[in-house]
Motif scaffolding. Structure first.
Motif, PDB file in Angstrom:
ATOM      1  N   MET A  35      36.946 -37.916 -14.450  1.00  0.00           N
ATOM      2  CA  MET A  35      36.853 -36.657 -15.185  1.00  0.00           C
ATOM      3  C   MET A  35      35.997 -36.729 -16.437  1.00  0.00           C
ATOM      4  N   VAL A  36      35.425 -37.909 -16.749  1.00  0.00           N
ATOM      5  CA  VAL A  36      34.658 -37.999 -17.987  1.00  0.00           C
ATOM      6  C   VAL A  36      33.269 -38.577 -17.776  1.00  0.00           C
ATOM      7  N   CYS A  37      32.390 -38.210 -18.695  1.00  0.00           N
ATOM      8  CA  CYS A  37      31.073 -38.804 -18.857  1.00  0.00           C
ATOM      9  C   CYS A  37      31.129 -39.553 -20.193  1.00  0.00           C
ATOM     10  N   HIS A  38      30.769 -40.829 -20.197  1.00  0.00           N
ATOM     11  CA  HIS A  38      30.910 -41.563 -21.448  1.00  0.00           C
ATOM     12  C   HIS A  38      29.937 -42.730 -21.513  1.00  0.00           C
ATOM     13  N   GLY A  39      29.810 -43.292 -22.706  1.00  0.00           N
ATOM     14  CA  GLY A  39      28.993 -44.480 -22.892  1.00  0.00           C
ATOM     15  C   GLY A  39      29.018 -44.928 -24.333  1.00  0.00           C
ATOM     16  N   PHE A  40      28.431 -46.099 -24.566  1.00  0.00           N
ATOM     17  CA  PHE A  40      28.267 -46.638 -25.911  1.00  0.00           C
ATOM     18  C   PHE A  40      26.860 -47.204 -25.989  1.00  0.00           C
ATOM     19  N   SER A  41      26.091 -46.727 -26.962  1.00  0.00           N
ATOM     20  CA  SER A  41      24.687 -47.132 -27.044  1.00  0.00           C
ATOM     21  C   SER A  41      24.547 -48.577 -27.506  1.00  0.00           C
ATOM     22  N   THR A  42      23.409 -49.172 -27.189  1.00  0.00           N
ATOM     23  CA  THR A  42      22.993 -50.432 -27.798  1.00  0.00           C
ATOM     24  C   THR A  42      21.777 -50.108 -28.665  1.00  0.00           C
ATOM     25  N   ARG A  43      21.128 -51.127 -29.218  1.00  0.00           N
ATOM     26  CA  ARG A  43      19.942 -50.833 -30.019  1.00  0.00           C
ATOM     27  C   ARG A  43      18.660 -50.912 -29.184  1.00  0.00           C
ATOM     28  N   LEU A  44      18.792 -50.905 -27.862  1.00  0.00           N
ATOM     29  CA  LEU A  44      17.646 -51.090 -26.970  1.00  0.00           C
ATOM     30  C   LEU A  44      17.309 -49.793 -26.231  1.00  0.00           C
ATOM     31  N   GLY A  45      16.015 -49.493 -26.144  1.00  0.00           N
ATOM     32  CA  GLY A  45      15.554 -48.374 -25.337  1.00  0.00           C
ATOM     33  C   GLY A  45      15.063 -47.170 -26.105  1.00  0.00           C
ATOM     34  N   GLY A  46      14.988 -47.265 -27.429  1.00  0.00           N
ATOM     35  CA  GLY A  46      14.547 -46.140 -28.232  1.00  0.00           C
ATOM     36  C   GLY A  46      13.143 -46.313 -28.769  1.00  0.00           C
ATOM     37  N   VAL A  47      12.779 -45.472 -29.740  1.00  0.00           N
ATOM     38  CA  VAL A  47      11.413 -45.459 -30.284  1.00  0.00           C
ATOM     39  C   VAL A  47      11.356 -45.796 -31.769  1.00  0.00           C
ATOM     40  N   SER A  48      12.480 -46.013 -32.415  1.00  0.00           N
ATOM     41  CA  SER A  48      12.474 -46.306 -33.844  1.00  0.00           C
ATOM     42  C   SER A  48      11.879 -47.690 -34.114  1.00  0.00           C
ATOM     43  N   GLN A  49      11.412 -47.880 -35.363  1.00  0.00           N
ATOM     44  CA  GLN A  49      10.720 -49.108 -35.738  1.00  0.00           C
ATOM     45  C   GLN A  49      11.424 -49.808 -36.898  1.00  0.00           C
ATOM     46  N   GLY A  50      10.997 -51.047 -37.143  1.00  0.00           N
ATOM     47  CA  GLY A  50      11.502 -51.805 -38.281  1.00  0.00           C
ATOM     48  C   GLY A  50      12.977 -52.114 -38.163  1.00  0.00           C
ATOM     49  N   VAL A  51      13.724 -51.946 -39.257  1.00  0.00           N
ATOM     50  CA  VAL A  51      15.151 -52.274 -39.246  1.00  0.00           C
ATOM     51  C   VAL A  51      15.935 -51.327 -38.336  1.00  0.00           C
ATOM     52  N   PHE A  52      15.313 -50.190 -37.944  1.00  0.00           N
ATOM     53  CA  PHE A  52      15.983 -49.230 -37.075  1.00  0.00           C
ATOM     54  C   PHE A  52      15.719 -49.502 -35.594  1.00  0.00           C
ATOM     55  N   ARG A  53      14.960 -50.521 -35.296  1.00  0.00           N
ATOM     56  CA  ARG A  53      14.554 -50.818 -33.914  1.00  0.00           C
ATOM     57  C   ARG A  53      15.765 -50.998 -33.009  1.00  0.00           C
ATOM     58  N   SER A  54      15.795 -50.282 -31.841  1.00  0.00           N
ATOM     59  CA  SER A  54      14.886 -49.210 -31.512  1.00  0.00           C
ATOM     60  C   SER A  54      15.669 -47.928 -31.217  1.00  0.00           C
ATOM     61  N   MET A  55      16.903 -48.062 -30.750  1.00  0.00           N
ATOM     62  CA  MET A  55      17.732 -46.898 -30.415  1.00  0.00           C
ATOM     63  C   MET A  55      18.635 -46.537 -31.600  1.00  0.00           C
ATOM     64  N   ASN A  56      18.008 -46.158 -32.723  1.00  0.00           N
ATOM     65  CA  ASN A  56      18.789 -45.697 -33.865  1.00  0.00           C
ATOM     66  C   ASN A  56      19.213 -44.253 -33.650  1.00  0.00           C
ATOM     67  N   LEU A  57      20.522 -43.980 -33.825  1.00  0.00           N
ATOM     68  CA  LEU A  57      21.058 -42.639 -33.624  1.00  0.00           C
ATOM     69  C   LEU A  57      21.628 -42.058 -34.918  1.00  0.00           C
ATOM     70  N   GLY A  58      21.160 -42.584 -36.049  1.00  0.00           N
ATOM     71  CA  GLY A  58      21.621 -42.080 -37.335  1.00  0.00           C
ATOM     72  C   GLY A  58      20.532 -41.353 -38.091  1.00  0.00           C
ATOM     73  N   PHE A  59      20.770 -40.076 -38.413  1.00  0.00           N
ATOM     74  CA  PHE A  59      19.798 -39.299 -39.182  1.00  0.00           C
ATOM     75  C   PHE A  59      19.772 -39.707 -40.655  1.00  0.00           C
ATOM     76  N   GLY A  60      20.872 -40.200 -41.162  1.00  0.00           N
ATOM     77  CA  GLY A  60      20.977 -40.447 -42.590  1.00  0.00           C
ATOM     78  C   GLY A  60      20.616 -41.837 -43.038  1.00  0.00           C
ATOM     79  N   ARG A  61      19.957 -42.612 -42.192  1.00  0.00           N
ATOM     80  CA  ARG A  61      19.664 -44.006 -42.521  1.00  0.00           C
ATOM     81  C   ARG A  61      18.274 -44.201 -43.112  1.00  0.00           C
ATOM     82  N   GLY A  62      17.421 -43.176 -43.081  1.00  0.00           N
ATOM     83  CA  GLY A  62      16.056 -43.306 -43.576  1.00  0.00           C
ATOM     84  C   GLY A  62      15.011 -43.356 -42.486  1.00  0.00           C
ATOM     85  N   ASP A  63      15.446 -43.261 -41.246  1.00  0.00           N
ATOM     86  CA  ASP A  63      14.528 -43.240 -40.113  1.00  0.00           C
ATOM     87  C   ASP A  63      13.868 -41.862 -40.003  1.00  0.00           C
TER      88      ASP A  63
END
Length: 285
Positions: A35-63
């Motif tokens: 009955m559910v759709c769920h998951g937990f992200s890792t830091r792999l597979g995104g487009v962010s750079q530097g200390v946010f590399r790469s799957m950063n999901l926080g708007f308030g971190r400076g990315d």
């Protein structure tokens, strides 16, 4: 893929997925509810750079905002939902739990969040994706397969001392009739006892929250006046106290701090990091 350091050897309760370059984790026990759709992200597979590399999901971190939005789109596509379905918490280490309705759809990602100071969310509305953020704190997933309701809560040390897991279940009981003995619960990726050193003032909060007979299982005292605190065990005890059955509690098999190249960790990075996210939604039947 980065080598993963599991705490339990070969994982039995956690599954690693790779979808279009995005790596995320899930719990088969939650999937088995059907009955559910769920998951937990890792830091792999995104487009962010530097200390946010790469799957950063926080708007308030400076990315860059556009990077974060792209990352949300990628993880949503990998797990199987729409970015527009997400509802994010506004975490301030409280034990505040909010019921989420269809009017909240998109809050925090595709539209401005309409609520604040919320660390836990519950809903019985299919299609909404509850989302909370992490970089060492403890994710708590709750699935009530009888009343078709879910909860997702962020439990740092303050939330754990305040027993937000129990608060979440109580809110689900009052709103949906949830019986904790019927709930499937998962304690998600977070910092382990070996990595989590705290000071005496933190331990005093746990001594007030838990009976003396539990103290030995919760922490180790070190010679320098510091302690190693076990947030995994603390949350397990809270869920048991709330009425969740032992065989319905899925424990973490991975530590964020032990895996800084795979998962964001505030401790391991000295605060220079992005955000992971937990996702949980009811499927539309």
């Amino acid at each position: 893929m980065t080598e993963i350091r599991w705490k339990t050897g070969k994982p039995e309760n956690t599954k690693v997925h790779k979808e279009g370059g995005v790596i995320y984790l899930s719990y088969p026990a939650l999937d088995r509810t059907g009955m559910v759709c769920h998951g937990f992200s890792t830091r792999l597979g995104g487009v962010s750079q530097g200390v946010f590399r790469s799957m950063n999901l926080g708007f308030g971190r400076g990315d860059d905002k556009e990077n974060v939005l792209e990352n949300f789109g990628r993880i949503a596509g990998a797990i199987g939902f729409s970015r527009e379905d997400i509802v994010t918490a506004d975490q301030t280490h409280t034990t505040n739990v909010r019921e989420i309705t269809k009017e909240d759809r998109g809050n925090g990602v595709t539209k401005e969040r309409a609520f604040h100071n919320v660390d836990g969310m519950i809903t019985d509305v299919p299609g909404l994706i509850l989302t909370t953020f992490y970089a060492d704190c403890v994710p708590l997933y709750f699935v009530d397969p009888v009343h078709k309701a879910i909860g997702l809560s962020h439990s740092g040390w303050r939330g754990t001392a305040g027993k937000i897991g129990k608060v979440t279940l109580e809110k689900m009981r009052k709103r949906y009739g949830t019986d904790p003995s019927e709930v499937v619960a998962a304690i998600g990726p977070s910092i382990c006892r070996d990595c989590y050193e705290v000071s005496e003032d933190v331990i005093q909060q746990f001594q007030q929250a838990f009976p003396r007979e539990d103290w030995e299982s919760l922490y180790d005292e070190k010679a320098d006046g510091k302690y190693q605190l076990d947030l995994w065990q603390a949350n397990r005890l809270i869920l048991l106290e709330a009425g969740v059955l032992p065989d319905r509690i899925i424990m973490p098999e991975i530590c964020t701090c032990c895996n800084p190249e795979f998962l964001f960790s505030h401790r391991a990075s000295g605060g220079k990091r992005g955000n992971l996210a937990a996702f949980l939604g009811l499927r539309e039947f």
